[in-house]
Design a protein around this motif. Structure first.
Motif, PDB file in Angstrom:
ATOM      1  N   LEU A  34     -36.996 -17.023  -8.302  1.00  0.00           N
ATOM      2  CA  LEU A  34     -37.466 -16.666  -6.962  1.00  0.00           C
ATOM      3  C   LEU A  34     -36.385 -16.902  -5.909  1.00  0.00           C
ATOM      4  O   LEU A  34     -36.405 -16.264  -4.855  1.00  0.00           O
ATOM      5  N   THR A  35     -35.471 -17.806  -6.194  1.00  0.00           N
ATOM      6  CA  THR A  35     -34.436 -18.155  -5.209  1.00  0.00           C
ATOM      7  C   THR A  35     -33.061 -18.162  -5.877  1.00  0.00           C
ATOM      8  O   THR A  35     -32.407 -19.212  -5.965  1.00  0.00           O
ATOM      9  N   PRO A  36     -32.601 -17.012  -6.381  1.00  0.00           N
ATOM     10  CA  PRO A  36     -31.313 -17.014  -7.099  1.00  0.00           C
ATOM     11  C   PRO A  36     -30.108 -17.164  -6.195  1.00  0.00           C
ATOM     12  O   PRO A  36     -29.096 -17.735  -6.606  1.00  0.00           O
ATOM     13  N   PHE A  37     -30.176 -16.660  -4.963  1.00  0.00           N
ATOM     14  CA  PHE A  37     -29.026 -16.714  -4.055  1.00  0.00           C
ATOM     15  C   PHE A  37     -29.436 -17.374  -2.749  1.00  0.00           C
ATOM     16  O   PHE A  37     -30.470 -17.030  -2.168  1.00  0.00           O
ATOM     17  N   ARG A  38     -28.617 -18.308  -2.305  1.00  0.00           N
ATOM     18  CA  ARG A  38     -28.907 -19.026  -1.071  1.00  0.00           C
ATOM     19  C   ARG A  38     -28.300 -18.296   0.120  1.00  0.00           C
ATOM     20  O   ARG A  38     -27.097 -18.034   0.133  1.00  0.00           O
ATOM     21  N   PRO A  39     -29.113 -17.959   1.116  1.00  0.00           N
ATOM     22  CA  PRO A  39     -28.573 -17.234   2.279  1.00  0.00           C
ATOM     23  C   PRO A  39     -27.819 -18.167   3.224  1.00  0.00           C
ATOM     24  O   PRO A  39     -27.905 -19.400   3.119  1.00  0.00           O
ATOM     25  N   ASP A  40     -27.085 -17.591   4.121  1.00  0.00           N
ATOM     26  CA  ASP A  40     -26.399 -18.373   5.155  1.00  0.00           C
ATOM     27  C   ASP A  40     -27.412 -18.938   6.137  1.00  0.00           C
ATOM     28  O   ASP A  40     -28.521 -18.418   6.296  1.00  0.00           O
ATOM     29  N   ARG A  41     -27.014 -20.007   6.806  1.00  0.00           N
ATOM     30  CA  ARG A  41     -27.906 -20.616   7.789  1.00  0.00           C
ATOM     31  C   ARG A  41     -28.209 -19.685   8.958  1.00  0.00           C
ATOM     32  O   ARG A  41     -29.207 -19.861   9.651  1.00  0.00           O
ATOM     33  N   THR A  42     -27.361 -18.718   9.180  1.00  0.00           N
ATOM     34  CA  THR A  42     -27.587 -17.774  10.281  1.00  0.00           C
ATOM     35  C   THR A  42     -28.558 -16.666   9.908  1.00  0.00           C
ATOM     36  O   THR A  42     -28.980 -15.904  10.791  1.00  0.00           O
ATOM     37  N   ALA A  43     -28.927 -16.551   8.642  1.00  0.00           N
ATOM     38  CA  ALA A  43     -29.845 -15.492   8.221  1.00  0.00           C
ATOM     39  C   ALA A  43     -31.242 -15.755   8.761  1.00  0.00           C
ATOM     40  O   ALA A  43     -31.667 -16.910   8.926  1.00  0.00           O
ATOM     41  N   SER A  44     -31.988 -14.677   8.995  1.00  0.00           N
ATOM     42  CA  SER A  44     -33.329 -14.817   9.577  1.00  0.00           C
ATOM     43  C   SER A  44     -34.317 -15.446   8.599  1.00  0.00           C
ATOM     44  O   SER A  44     -35.280 -16.085   9.015  1.00  0.00           O
ATOM     45  N   TRP A  45     -34.099 -15.261   7.315  1.00  0.00           N
ATOM     46  CA  TRP A  45     -35.038 -15.786   6.317  1.00  0.00           C
ATOM     47  C   TRP A  45     -34.521 -17.051   5.634  1.00  0.00           C
ATOM     48  O   TRP A  45     -35.009 -17.436   4.584  1.00  0.00           O
ATOM     49  N   TRP A  46     -33.535 -17.707   6.267  1.00  0.00           N
ATOM     50  CA  TRP A  46     -32.996 -18.933   5.682  1.00  0.00           C
ATOM     51  C   TRP A  46     -34.050 -20.033   5.604  1.00  0.00           C
ATOM     52  O   TRP A  46     -34.171 -20.720   4.588  1.00  0.00           O
TER      53      TRP A  46
END
Length: 252
Positions: free
Chosen positions: A178-190
């Motif tokens: 469900l969470t294979p890639f961690r988004p950047d802190r600036t992403a809206s869905w972080w």
């Protein structure tokens, strides 16, 4: 037992990491040797979670598909693999970070380290393949049993397959898909990612314990037996039970 031991060790070292390192800015700035060692051990025990989930998947798949494999030899091989497979990635991790002379107790928020991510990805992908084949074999046996006993029921087969999938997913660690890639802190869905990741990772041990331990009939029987001993409840007289059973047989 080994899977739960890896869960317990991982949680214990994470608590030590947050208590001794994260809450101490001076420790982070000085980056002493002991905090780097703690980081290395933390990465090792984290990898053991994945290797033991892989061992669980391999064990279930082998027992179900290969009926003539010696279970004792299989367990011995899995004992070695579960604890020793993470050693090499952990050594490579320590060597690379020590050679780069990285500070802040080797703590970073960057992308996952390649030497650690490879083993994690292999374990999750293999467990996904094991799960698919286990469900396939289960559905085949259910259809064969339904055909031998009369009309097959596709809905019942699908229900058993869904139940098996839901039960095996937390044991094999497939919630990480469900969470294979961690988004950047600036992403809206972080923030959404952080909540989902925290819930799925933190509740895995509890979920596995409830499904495979506290809902297990043998475990519940042992708990009831222990409760009777602690509450000083006498057990039924075996001689009386035998006499009653023999009397009923004679009456029949």
């Amino acid at each position: 037992m080994n899977l739960f031991a890896s869960f317990a060790a991982n949680n214990a070292f994470w608590l030590a990491w947050y208590g001794l390192v994260i809450r101490s800015p001076s420790t982070l700035s000085d980056s002493p040797v002991w905090c780097r060692i703690l980081n290395a051990v933390l990465q090792y025990v984290l990898l053991t979670n994945y290797t033991w989930m892989l061992c669980e998947g391999l064990y279930l798949h082998t027992v179900l598909v290969s009926a003539f494999v010696s279970e004792r030899r299989l367990v011995r091989a899995l004992l070695v693999a579960g604890w020793l497979l993470p050693v090499l990635p952990a050594i490579i991790y320590v060597s690379r970070r020590a050679a780069a002379d990285e500070q802040l107790c080797w703590m970073d928020d960057g992308p996952p380290r390649l030497e650690l991510a490879v083993l994690v990805c292999i374990a999750v992908v293999l467990n996904l393949g094991f799960l698919c084949n286990i469900v396939r074999v289960l559905c085949t046996k259910l259809r064969a049993g339904g055909a031998a006993g009369g009309a097959a029921r596709p809905s019942a087969t699908a229900l058993h397959a869904l139940r098996a999938t839901c039960l095996l997913a937390p044991l094999l660690g497939l919630q990480y898909l469900l969470t294979p890639f961690r988004p950047d802190r600036t992403a809206s869905w972080w923030l959404v990612y952080e909540y989902i990741s925290a819930l799925t990772i933190s509740l895995q041990g509890l979920c596995v314990a409830v499904l495979y331990c506290f809902c297990n009939g043998e475990v519940l029987a042992q708990l009831r037996r222990r409760w009777r001993v602690l509450t000083f409840r006498p057990r039924a007289n075996s001689t009386t039970n035998t006499t009653v059973s023999v009397s009923r047989l004679l009456e029949r």
